[in-house]
Design a protein around this motif. Structure first.
Motif, PDB file in Angstrom:
ATOM      1  N   SER A 342       0.790  -1.224   0.063  1.00  0.00           N
ATOM      2  CA  SER A 342       0.081   0.193   0.032  1.00  0.00           C
ATOM      3  C   SER A 342       0.936   1.293   0.259  1.00  0.00           C
ATOM      4  N   ILE A 355      -6.016   1.103  -5.075  1.00  0.00           N
ATOM      5  CA  ILE A 355      -5.390   0.406  -3.981  1.00  0.00           C
ATOM      6  C   ILE A 355      -6.343  -0.299  -2.965  1.00  0.00           C
ATOM      7  N   GLU A 356      -7.019   0.730  -2.410  1.00  0.00           N
ATOM      8  CA  GLU A 356      -7.890  -0.093  -1.178  1.00  0.00           C
ATOM      9  C   GLU A 356      -8.866  -1.140  -1.966  1.00  0.00           C
ATOM     10  N   LEU A 359      -6.977  -4.210  -1.931  1.00  0.00           N
ATOM     11  CA  LEU A 359      -6.680  -4.711  -0.474  1.00  0.00           C
ATOM     12  C   LEU A 359      -7.979  -5.301   0.155  1.00  0.00           C
TER      13      LEU A 359
END
Length: 400
Positions: A342, A355-356, A359
């Motif tokens: 991250s 990115i989130e 994840l």
């Protein structure tokens, strides 16, 4: 004439039940089977008329003569107040049963049973164990309607003194949910823990140990050199390249790998948020899986357990143990690869939302989550390939 213990003990059963009188309404009924029952004879109203009634006071042997006389005297006081001790006893039994059904522990276990399907087995066990250790021994038997917020806070503050702030906050959340369950099922009129902000010490979370960018090359070289199995080495590699949670990696099945689409689809039951998660597979990740297939391709799981009697897939401690044996104890854990990825991806200009999503930090709202999956999948493919290329460059740098 009043009874004596010796007289009671000597009384023998007959073909029919008979009575021995002690006086003041107290008598002992001896049954043909030999049992001796204490009874209190009184008169009370029934259907507008006074009738003779009997109140059982217990079995001789469990209730002594002295105790039976005390119970009889209490019953006599009730009769003197124009009340029926037999009816009162029934009401008390009903109340005791209701209170037992509505005790905090009973309500908590009912709430736990109702919600267990939403949780992972590990979370469900840990949650119930917290309540069993820290809450049930003190307020478990109390009717949920009689418990005040101050009682719960007092229990939690005892744990605060032991610096168990994380546990206290989790217990507060658990207890609040139990009371909300009681409220929704009309066992209480309001949730006493609905607003408890500021009453407990804040819990300061600590991040999982991770690596900085300049430490990655040396880590990758050490990974190749560490004394471990090929299966374990590949597990660490794949975790780095995909930065999923360790549980998601350990439980992965070959059936979830789509070689044609270059995707790994993690089913909802293996995800923290209980939503399917797609992991686009980079060229390097596909190569790692090809190597893994030679090791465990005949198994149901990517990473089968070496001790299949306990668990069908890899132990939760395996990856961290490998990392510790590489010399990174206290400096890195498997979960730290997520923070590492991250940080580096954000620093290199990738969109935070992409990115989130990769994840699996997606919003719980199902409509929004589905929208994000469709919107970001191509961006995530590029992100995952860039990340694997980054790790490959780091390895080449370390090997140079």
């Amino acid at each position: 004439m009043a009874l004596t213990e010796k007289e009671i003990q000597a009384a023998q059963p007959r073909s029919k039940a008979y009575k021995l009188y002690d006086g003041n309404g107290l008598l002992l009924r001896i049954k043909p089977n030999g049992s001796k029952i204490w009874e209190f004879k009184y008169r009370a109203f029934k259907d507008g008329k006074k009738v003779e009634k009997m109140l059982s006071l217990g079995v001789w042997g469990e209730v002594s003569l002295k105790e039976a006389r005390a119970k009889s005297a209490e019953a006599k006081k009730v009769v003197a107040e124009s009340k029926d001790p037999g009816a009162l006893k029934k009401q008390q039994k009903i109340l005791a049963r209701v209170n037992s059904d509505n005790s905090f522990e009973a309500v908590a276990r009912d709430w736990h049973k109702l919600n267990i399907a939403k949780w992972t087995p590990r979370h469900a066990v840990k949650l119930l164990r917290r309540l069993e250790l820290h809450i049930f021994p003190w307020i478990g038997t109390k009717p949920v309607a009689d418990i005040t917020a101050l009682e719960v806070v007092d229990l939690l503050r005892r744990l605060e003194k032991d610096e168990k702030t994380e546990t206290t906050h989790k217990l507060l959340q658990d207890c609040r949910a139990v009371f909300q369950h009681a409220f929704l099922h009309q066992k209480i009129q309001f949730n006493p823990l609905s607003d408890m902000r500021g009453l407990l010490k804040p819990h300061l979370t600590t991040n999982h140990p991770t690596l900085s960018a300049n430490q990655i090359p040396d880590f990758l070289i050490r990974l190749e050199a560490v004394q471990t199995t090929q299966l374990n080495r590949i597990a660490v590699k794949l975790l780095m390249h995909t930065f999923v949670r360790q549980g998601e990696l350990r439980k992965a099945k070959w059936a979830s790998v789509d070689w044609k689409q270059a995707e790994w689809r993690i089913p909802p039951e293996n995800m923290k948020m209980k939503q399917e998660h797609v992991v686009p597979l980079s060229t390097q990740a596909l190569g790692i899986l090809s190597d893994l297939q030679k090791v465990s391709g005949d198994s149901l799981y990517l990473f089968p357990s070496q001790n299949r009697q306990k668990n069908p897939f890899m132990s939760e401690n395996t990856i961290n143990k490998v990392i510790h044996e590489m010399g990174y104890k206290g400096q890195l854990v498997g979960h730290g690869f997520r923070a590492m990825a991250s940080t580096i991806l954000n620093e290199n200009g990738f969109a935070p939302d992409v990115i989130e999503r990769q994840l699996a930090h997606a919003p719980r709202n199902k409509v929004r989550a589905a929208y994000n999956r469709a919107q970001y999948l191509e961006e995530r493919r590029k992100l995952m390939q860039w990340w694997s290329d980054y790790l490959e460059r780091a390895w080449r740098k370390g090997a140079a």
